[in-house]
Design a protein around this motif. Structure first.
Motif, short mmCIF file in Angstrom:
data_model
loop_
_atom_site.label_atom_id
_atom_site.label_comp_id
_atom_site.label_asym_id
_atom_site.label_seq_id
_atom_site.Cartn_x
_atom_site.Cartn_y
_atom_site.Cartn_z
N ASN A 1 -6.92 10.66 -5.95
CA ASN A 1 -8.14 10.06 -6.49
C ASN A 1 -9.39 10.91 -6.27
OD1 ASN A 1 -8.07 9.65 -3.72
ND2 ASN A 1 -9.14 7.70 -3.79
N THR B 1 -8.45 0.21 -0.66
CA THR B 1 -8.85 1.40 -1.41
C THR B 1 -8.68 1.18 -2.91
OG1 THR B 1 -8.26 2.88 0.41
CG2 THR B 1 -8.34 3.85 -1.78
N VAL B 2 -7.58 0.54 -3.28
CA VAL B 2 -7.33 0.26 -4.71
C VAL B 2 -8.40 -0.67 -5.25
CG1 VAL B 2 -5.72 -0.78 -6.34
CG2 VAL B 2 -4.85 0.64 -4.47
N ASP C 1 -8.88 7.29 0.39
CA ASP C 1 -7.96 8.25 -0.21
C ASP C 1 -6.65 7.59 -0.62
OD1 ASP C 1 -9.58 10.48 -0.07
OD2 ASP C 1 -8.99 10.93 2.00
N ILE C 2 -6.17 8.02 -1.78
CA ILE C 2 -4.81 7.72 -2.22
C ILE C 2 -4.06 9.05 -2.16
CG2 ILE C 2 -3.36 6.94 -4.14
CD1 ILE C 2 -5.72 5.25 -5.10
N SER D 1 -4.28 14.55 -2.72
CA SER D 1 -5.15 13.42 -3.01
C SER D 1 -5.06 13.08 -4.49
CB SER D 1 -6.60 13.76 -2.65
OG SER D 1 -7.46 12.71 -3.05
N VAL E 1 3.73 7.81 -1.78
CA VAL E 1 2.32 7.64 -2.11
C VAL E 1 1.73 6.50 -1.28
CG1 VAL E 1 0.64 7.14 -3.93
CG2 VAL E 1 2.69 8.49 -4.44
N THR E 2 0.66 6.79 -0.57
CA THR E 2 -0.03 5.79 0.25
C THR E 2 -1.35 5.42 -0.41
OG1 THR E 2 0.95 6.74 2.26
CG2 THR E 2 -0.94 5.28 2.53
N ALA E 3 -1.49 4.12 -0.73
CA ALA E 3 -2.72 3.64 -1.36
C ALA E 3 -3.03 2.25 -0.81
CB ALA E 3 -2.56 3.57 -2.88
N GLY F 1 0.80 -1.22 0.00
CA GLY F 1 0.00 0.00 0.00
C GLY F 1 0.83 1.26 0.00
N ARG F 2 2.13 1.15 -0.33
CA ARG F 2 3.01 2.31 -0.39
C ARG F 2 3.83 2.24 -1.67
NH1 ARG F 2 3.01 5.17 4.33
NH2 ARG F 2 4.76 6.43 3.58
#
Length: 262
Positions: free
Chosen positions: A258, A122-123, A129-130, A256, A116-118, A82-83
């Protein structure tokens, strides 16, 4: 008494064949994972590129199709964590409105989103939030384009010792003199301000009539340049004169990717 020979040799050959088969399977698996990794990365890069292109269009700017690269290998490992290490976005032939009917052109706008944190959920779901911890951008305005924006005949701009220098012909007392001066370049409220000062010319008489003529010319060289809206919420932070042109540096934090930012 009957002796039996060669009973161990077939077992060795079978063991060798099993080892070779296992190594081949590992290679096939590794190749399959590599292909899947690159396919996933390419898909993500296309998606990001399409969103950035749409944002450029919404801001009434233009560029070639964004060239996006998700840095770091393997990509799928980053997805699971997620990073993401870094996302590089190159906008070639970027141009946009700068107010007063003017247009700013940059051969290349180089954008980098880092930290970047995703989260995987969330994906998968599209909910949440991404976020990019930092986003930076850099582009160059060529001096020839800057001269066109100032619109003063005969003006030439260049960089010397890290400063913006201008030279131009000016007519006074029936003669043409080549004047030169150094400009300050500052950013105020997103506007790039170019102001010339200490304009001189060798042999130019220091009399009030000539001085007023030069002062009026210098005032006409002043330029307030509004940089076009940039993708990902980037805001202009500084402008540096370089040999190749004015290098514009922009930045943003906690963007953000996304919603709203991308």
């Amino acid at each position: 008494m009957t002796e039996v020979y060669g009973s161990a040799r077939p077992r060795k050959r079978r063991g060798r064949r099993l080892l070779i088969t296992f190594l081949v399977l590992l290679l096939i698996l590794a190749a399959a994972l590599l292909v899947a990794d690159r396919f996933a990365a390419s898909y993500a890069e296309r998606e990001i590129g399409d969103r950035v292109a749409q944002q450029v269009e919404d801001q009434k700017a233009t560029s070639e199709q964004p060239d996006v690269t998700v840095e770091g290998v393997p990509f799928l490992t980053q997805v699971v964590r997620g990073r993401y290490q870094e996302i590089k976005i190159l906008l070639r032939s970027f141009s946009g409105p700068a107010g007063n009917g003017q247009t700013i052109k940059m051969p290349l706008l180089d954008i980098r989103a880092k930290d970047v944190t995703a989260p995987l959920d969330t994906v998968r779901s599209g909910n949440g939030d991404i976020v990019a911890g930092t986003v930076t951008g850099a582009g160059t305005i060529a001096y020839a384009d800057l001269v066109e924006l100032i619109d003063q005949e005969g003006l030439q701009l260049s960089e010397k010792d890290g400063k913006l220098v201008g030279t131009a012909p000016i007519k006074a007392l029936g003669q043409t003199w080549n004047v030169s001066g150094t400009a300050t370049v500052e950013v105020k409220d997103g506007v790039v301000q170019v102001r010339f000062a200490d304009v001189t010319a060798e042999g130019l008489p220091n009399v009030p009539l000539v001085r007023n003529l030069v002062d009026n010319y210098v005032r006409n060289l002043a330029l307030d340049l509004k940089v076009p809206a940039l993708p990902l919420g980037l805001k202009v932070q500084k402008v540096d004169p370089r040999p190749e042109g004015l290098v514009v540096t922009a930045g943003a934090s906690d963007v953000s990717l996304n919603s709203g930012g991308l």
